[in-house]
Design a protein around this motif. Structure first.
Motif, mmCIF file in Angstrom:
data_model
loop_
_atom_site.group_PDB
_atom_site.id
_atom_site.type_symbol
_atom_site.label_atom_id
_atom_site.label_comp_id
_atom_site.label_asym_id
_atom_site.label_seq_id
_atom_site.Cartn_x
_atom_site.Cartn_y
_atom_site.Cartn_z
ATOM 1 N N GLY A 308 0.752 -1.125 0.013
ATOM 2 C CA GLY A 308 -0.202 0.020 -0.082
ATOM 3 C C GLY A 308 0.744 1.306 0.042
ATOM 4 O O GLY A 308 0.208 2.210 0.219
ATOM 5 N N LEU A 309 2.275 1.087 -0.373
ATOM 6 C CA LEU A 309 3.006 2.184 -0.102
ATOM 7 C C LEU A 309 3.688 2.759 -1.270
ATOM 8 O O LEU A 309 3.975 1.685 -2.364
ATOM 9 N N TYR A 342 -7.321 3.366 7.290
ATOM 10 C CA TYR A 342 -8.248 3.133 6.313
ATOM 11 C C TYR A 342 -8.358 4.438 5.405
ATOM 12 O O TYR A 342 -8.591 4.151 4.033
ATOM 13 N N LYS A 343 -7.932 5.706 5.809
ATOM 14 C CA LYS A 343 -7.656 6.871 4.926
ATOM 15 C C LYS A 343 -6.263 6.849 4.514
ATOM 16 O O LYS A 343 -5.332 6.528 5.101
ATOM 17 N N THR A 344 -6.035 7.333 3.453
ATOM 18 C CA THR A 344 -4.580 7.758 2.780
ATOM 19 C C THR A 344 -4.070 8.811 3.766
ATOM 20 O O THR A 344 -4.683 9.661 4.355
ATOM 21 N N ARG A 373 5.451 10.446 0.578
ATOM 22 C CA ARG A 373 5.432 9.158 0.975
ATOM 23 C C ARG A 373 3.811 9.003 1.304
ATOM 24 O O ARG A 373 3.140 9.620 2.015
ATOM 25 N N PHE A 374 3.049 8.092 0.394
ATOM 26 C CA PHE A 374 1.718 7.946 0.534
ATOM 27 C C PHE A 374 1.442 6.547 1.051
ATOM 28 O O PHE A 374 1.997 5.373 0.622
ATOM 29 N N SER A 375 0.613 6.460 2.119
ATOM 30 C CA SER A 375 0.145 5.180 2.508
ATOM 31 C C SER A 375 -1.338 5.240 2.070
ATOM 32 O O SER A 375 -2.157 5.883 2.609
ATOM 33 N N ILE A 376 -1.489 4.479 0.725
ATOM 34 C CA ILE A 376 -3.078 4.443 0.174
ATOM 35 C C ILE A 376 -3.800 3.567 1.057
ATOM 36 O O ILE A 376 -3.790 2.623 1.470
ATOM 37 N N GLY A 377 -5.034 4.512 1.078
ATOM 38 C CA GLY A 377 -6.376 3.842 2.154
ATOM 39 C C GLY A 377 -7.195 3.053 1.306
ATOM 40 O O GLY A 377 -6.832 2.360 0.194
#
Length: 407
Positions: A308-309, A342-344, A373-377
């Motif tokens: 998810g990253l 659960y949210k980005t 850096r994005f942790s996609i939700g």
């Protein structure tokens, strides 16, 4: 995850003491004994199924440890009050004063700071290197090298470690390979690939609700028991004990991990492909442009995707900050550290989670000012998310509306 390990995790089933479908939570810090001898034996670690004091262990934490061992395919697992509690205990258990550690140069900032700064107190030497350069790893081994340390998918540059190859080097030299698998639970199973010890920050994907801090050490019974030894166990003596209530909460959240990881990966893959086509500099292991794509493909459990990253470089810190603030205002996620929510969640690592790394070293490893850096939700309509994110980039002239190239 391998078929056997997946079944091990799926087959975990507990009954509470009153027949509940959840195991009962042990809400006690200390436990009573009917005989003084049993107390002594328990203190010495000679009894199974008896509890003395919750810093040693508790039923709730042992349930969670069993689930984590099944997740990673190891003999057992210990849980701690934070990911750093797990990391520091493992390192201090394996190393004595004057020893040497080989570590990936791109690791979580807290781990980097502990190794580079704190371990100076013990004259423990660290060699930070490009963990994807196997020749460099081999040539850096010294007589007092006690650990080869890496992250499966590194924080924040998303470098992919060749765990099988590193395990071969480690075993040939009698050195344990320690792998932090926080970024890729289920997607990668390091113990199946030869890792000796697998570490997690449970705070992230495994818990998934950003409401607690916890960690885990997965490994052999011998090593995990050594961490809990009352005389010289680093886990025991440093006192990083997870609260039983939190342990029970994480165990419940683990039941949806397989569903969540698939959705995080699916959404991240979609956004990575779209933004790369738009001309942005995107790093994601699921893209064929990623240097470690083939290694990831070879060692991953394909049903769970590439994780998810992802990172996007928008050219400057000013662009990064403006974009993150706008995305938060438009309810696309939160300008916050951590991951697995659960949210980005999005952050600029150079000024947050990797700020412990000096600027010159950040530049040398490719951590630019404009990197986000994005942790996609778990967005249900990822097409809508992409359109809204793209509009933010157009409004800030990061992308041009007509050509969709970098501004």
């Amino acid at each position: 995850m391998g078929h056997k390990e997946a079944n091990d995790l799926q087959d975990l089933q507990y009954f509470g003491e009153f027949g509940g479908v959840n195991p009962s939570i042990s809400d006690s810090s200390t436990y009573t004994f009917l005989s003084a001898k049993t107390m002594f034996d328990t203190f010495e670690g000679n009894t199974e199924g008896c509890y003395l004091y919750s810093r040693h262990s508790s039923p709730s934490n042992l349930y969670l440890g069993e689930a984590l061992a099944a997740l990673e395919g190891t003999e057992t697992a210990n849980v701690t009050a934070s990911g750093m509690g797990a990391i520091t205990a493992v390192i201090l258990q394996l190393c004595d004063a004057g020893d040497h550690i080989i570590s990936s140069r791109t690791i979580y900032g807290g781990t980097y700071a502990f190794m580079k700064n704190f371990l100076k107190k013990f004259n423990i030497e660290i060699t930070f290197l490009d963990i994807t350069n196997l020749d460099a790893v081999s040539s850096s081994i010294k007589p007092r090298t006690k650990i080869i340390y890496c992250e499966s998918v590194s924080n924040p540059l998303l470098e992919v470690a060749d765990i099988s190859a590193l395990a071969k080097i480690a075993k040939e030299n009698g050195i344990p390979l320690v792998v932090d698998n926080t970024f890729s639970p289920l997607s990668i199973t390091p113990a199946k690939l030869g890792a000796d010890i697998v570490i997690h920050s449970l705070t992230k994907f495994i818990n998934g609700t950003s409401d607690c801090v916890a960690g885990a050490v997965c490994g052999t019974k011998e090593f995990c028991l050594s961490l809990k030894d009352v005389n010289n166990g680093a886990g025991m003596l440093l006192g990083s004990t997870l609260d039983s209530l939190r342990g029970a909460s994480i165990l419940k959240n683990m039941r949806t991990l397989h569903i969540r990881i698939k959705k995080h990966s699916e959404n991240a893959q979609f956004l990575a492909e779209k933004f790369e086509r738009d001309g942005l500099r995107v790093v994601y292991p699921g893209l064929s442009s990623h240097p470690g794509h083939l290694i990831m493909e070879d060692q991953m459990n394909p049903q769970y995707g590439y994780g998810g990253l992802l990172t996007i470089d928008v050219g400057s810190l000013e662009n990064a900050n403006s974009l993150m603030e706008m995305m938060q205002e438009r309810k696309l996620g939160y300008l916050a550290v951590s991951l697995g929510f659960y949210k980005t969640l999005f952050s600029a690592p150079g000024t947050s989670t990797s700020s412990e790394i000096p600027l010159d070293e950040q530049k040398a490893m490719g951590l630019g000012d404009g990197l986000i850096r994005f942790s996609i939700g778990l967005d249900s309509d990822i097409h809508r998310t992409y359109d809204l994110m793209k509009q933010c980039m157009v409004d800030l002239n990061i992308l041009e509306a007509d050509t969709m190239k970098l501004g």
